[in-house]
Design an enzyme around this catalytic site. Sequence first.
Site: not given
Ligand SMILES: *Cc1c(COP(=O)(O)O)cnc(C)c1O
Length: 438
Positions: A127, A206, A231-232, A381
């Site tokens: 990501f 992560d 939030y996911k 997705r």
């Molecule tokens: C959604 C996601 C994030 C989100 O990071 P924010 O700082 O909350 O915007 C980080 N890492 C991964 C792998 C994600 O899927």
Amino acid sequence: MGNLPASRWEAELLDRSDPIAALRDRFFGDGSGPIYLDGNSLGRQPLATPGRVAGVLEEWRTRLVGGWDEWIERPGLVGDRIGRLLGAAPGQVVVSDSTSVNLYKLASAALDARPSRSVVLADRNDFPTVRYVLEGLVGRTGRELCWVDSDPSEGLSLPAPTSASASGAEVALVCLSGVNFRSGARADLRSVTAEAHEHGALVLWDLSHAAGCVPLDLDGDGVDLAVGCSYKYLNGGPGSPAWLYVRRGLQSELRQPIWGWWGQADQFAMGEDYDPALGIDRFQVGTPPVLGLAAVDAGIEPLLDVGMASLWAKTADLVALLAARVEALLVPLGARIASPSDPSRRGGHLAVAHEQAWSVVRRLIDLDLVVADFRPPDVMRLAPVAAYTRFVDVWDAVERIAGVLGEPLPGGDAPVPPAPPAHGVPAHRSTRGVTSGG
Ligand SMILES: *Cc1c(COP(=O)(O)O)cnc(C)c1O
């Protein structure tokens, strides 16, 4: 699952015998309208959330600053509850900041704890925020970033310190995702962590696309450090605060780089020098987001009530049905599954590649059929979320997608609308769904 349903009726039977079917009634959404397959970007809102947030507003109204007597404990209390979804004993998870900031805090702390080692290993297909945060950090600290090239569909093959150009003795930190945001490929936390430890490196995971979806055993797997958003799959709502995990045995050894008063040992002594708190609280920085914490607490409650084992059992079945239906209906129309071929290496969503994925996702949203999202270069997705997606939803969604894929694009021979630029457009600022967060 023994046999996959071979008809919509059989999918309905599965829903009727689903032991956690009632969870769906604890989320907003009445079953009409588009089928939501984007809970891995933004989870649905639990019915309990408005009341829980209103409760904090009420506390604020009536107790004013006195509310802090209780609010002060909430980052750790909610952290411990998230910990139950992660396989983490209490005292190792705290809610704080955003995932990106927590990545920076923990990666930086890990590098400081390995001063003689120069290399950070990361996945080139990870990501963006993971890659950006690490690039910025190695630049500032004179370290070197070595990329592991995971397979875009299959994920990490040899996700280990020895798989990059660096020698194991140089590696300070390995930073990877538990479930890849694009392919949904799942990493083996236990074996990667063990191998990194053999070389003396720390590992930071992560788990944004893993927490609340796949079974995790952070304590049992010997995990050092982890971060994730809420939030996911944790349903905390847009911009809800993130969490971080630091293994108890490492906490006193690590110091994070942002010395704020909420990480201070005796915070209200207002002392002259920074003296980090013992335990997980040293990884906090500033005043916690109490309203957001209430929403996170409401978001995880349905998951805690049924437990990760039953959620994952259903997720695996939903993804298996999804994959079978994609093979049957979408592959003949030129699509390809871009997730691991071995089902046991899949997380909670499936990536389906098609050269017109972007316009298909757009059209599915415009016609109120299916809410999915697009990830460059060519992936849609599809995430059936155990808490609120039914087997018939999977059945119907793939039929709807096939309907759109099979029809001539609007405008006949007109060129397909261009995909959104891969860089520079903050995803959440674009229109509904197609490129929403995460
Ligand atoms: C959604 C996601 C994030 C989100 O990071 P924010 O700082 O909350 O915007 C980080 N890492 C991964 C792998 C994600 O899927």
